[in-house]
Structures are given as C-alpha cells and as structure tokens.
Design a protein around this motif. Structure first.
Motif, PDB file in Angstrom:
ATOM      1  N   THR A 120      90.212  64.743  54.349  1.00 16.63           N
ATOM      2  CA  THR A 120      91.229  65.385  55.188  1.00 16.63           C
ATOM      3  C   THR A 120      90.980  66.891  55.358  1.00 16.63           C
ATOM      4  O   THR A 120      91.052  67.386  56.482  1.00 16.63           O
ATOM      5  CB  THR A 120      92.643  65.103  54.652  1.00 16.63           C
ATOM      6  N   LYS A 129      88.240  67.288  57.767  1.00 15.48           N
ATOM      7  CA  LYS A 129      88.680  66.979  59.134  1.00 15.48           C
ATOM      8  C   LYS A 129      89.360  68.194  59.765  1.00 15.48           C
ATOM      9  O   LYS A 129      89.108  68.531  60.919  1.00 15.48           O
ATOM     10  CB  LYS A 129      89.646  65.798  59.112  1.00 15.48           C
ATOM     11  N   HIS A 130      90.208  68.843  59.019  1.00 17.61           N
ATOM     12  CA  HIS A 130      90.999  69.936  59.587  1.00 17.61           C
ATOM     13  C   HIS A 130      90.300  71.296  59.523  1.00 17.61           C
ATOM     14  O   HIS A 130      90.460  72.113  60.439  1.00 17.61           O
ATOM     15  CB  HIS A 130      92.358  70.007  58.907  1.00 17.61           C
ATOM     16  N   ASN A 137      86.594  70.553  61.325  1.00 17.99           N
ATOM     17  CA  ASN A 137      86.678  69.751  62.544  1.00 17.99           C
ATOM     18  C   ASN A 137      85.689  68.582  62.504  1.00 17.99           C
ATOM     19  O   ASN A 137      84.953  68.331  63.459  1.00 17.99           O
ATOM     20  CB  ASN A 137      86.454  70.619  63.784  1.00 17.99           C
ATOM     21  N   ASP A 138      85.666  67.890  61.343  1.00 21.98           N
ATOM     22  CA  ASP A 138      84.728  66.783  61.130  1.00 21.98           C
ATOM     23  C   ASP A 138      85.500  65.552  60.655  1.00 21.98           C
ATOM     24  O   ASP A 138      85.706  65.356  59.455  1.00 21.98           O
ATOM     25  CB  ASP A 138      83.684  67.198  60.091  1.00 21.98           C
ATOM     26  N   PRO A 139      85.927  64.703  61.589  1.00 21.73           N
ATOM     27  CA  PRO A 139      86.748  63.556  61.224  1.00 21.73           C
ATOM     28  C   PRO A 139      85.975  62.339  60.700  1.00 21.73           C
ATOM     29  O   PRO A 139      86.573  61.333  60.356  1.00 21.73           O
ATOM     30  CB  PRO A 139      87.439  63.196  62.538  1.00 21.73           C
ATOM     31  N   VAL A 176      87.164  60.877  57.253  1.00 19.21           N
ATOM     32  CA  VAL A 176      88.452  60.187  57.318  1.00 19.21           C
ATOM     33  C   VAL A 176      88.256  58.800  57.915  1.00 19.21           C
ATOM     34  O   VAL A 176      88.805  57.816  57.422  1.00 19.21           O
ATOM     35  CB  VAL A 176      89.493  60.998  58.120  1.00 19.21           C
ATOM     36  N   LYS A 177      87.445  58.720  58.952  1.00 20.97           N
ATOM     37  CA  LYS A 177      87.161  57.419  59.572  1.00 20.97           C
ATOM     38  C   LYS A 177      86.430  56.510  58.593  1.00 20.97           C
ATOM     39  O   LYS A 177      86.683  55.310  58.539  1.00 20.97           O
ATOM     40  CB  LYS A 177      86.328  57.601  60.847  1.00 20.97           C
TER      41      LYS A 177
END
Length: 96
Positions: free
Chosen positions: A27, A30-31, A34-36, A39-40
């Motif tokens: 998480t 991700k925030h 900017n690398d999701p 999380v996926k």
C-alpha cells in the motif's frame, strides 16, 4: 482435529504475513511510488487467506471449545495487524 488445527495455524500465519506485506509494503508503494503492482499481486491471495481464516475459525470453534467471546477475539484478530500471530500464540499453540 489436530490436522484441522495445523491447517488453521498455517492459514493464520500466511494470512498474517500477507496482511503485513499488503499494509506496510504494498500500500505505501502504491501511494508513495505510484506503483500498484504489489497491491494487485498480494490482494487476491490475502483475500482468499482472510476468507479461509474466518471459515476455519468458525468451523473449529466448537471443537476447540471456544465460547462466543473467544471466537469474536479470534475473528477480530484477522483485521488487526499482527493479530493472527497473537491468536496462534495465545489460543492455538498450547492446544496444538
């Protein structure tokens, strides 16, 4: 019952690890970066482990002779970081 307890302990461990990784590594990446992708990658396995933890906890609660308060503690621990590790030590290890 010992086999189901062993399986539940493994599920609890994996659920706890996946939750920690998701919460404290995936998480923030991700925030902040900017690398999701993490999380996926971790989201689905964690969701499956979470559901398995809940189902197994309910399923073995009668065999473990947990009262409703203990069952609620075990269930709520799944949404608290490091909670499943506490449950293993307090409620499962001494019985396994």
């Amino acid at each position: 019952m010992p086999k189901l307890l062993s399986v539940f302990r493994i599920i609890a461990l994996l659920e706890g690890i996946s939750y920690i990784l998701l919460l404290f590594i995936a998480t923030p990446l991700k925030h902040l970066a900017n690398d999701p992708q993490y999380v996926k990658l971790l989201g689905m396995p964690h969701g499956v482990l979470f559901m398995a933890y809940i189902v197994f906890a309910i399923f073995i609660s009668k065999d473990m002779k947990w009262n409703s308060k203990t069952l609620w503690i075990v269930l709520l621990a799944s949404i608290i970081p490091f909670g499943t590790f506490y449950i293993d030590r307090k409620y499962l290890k001494s019985n396994g």
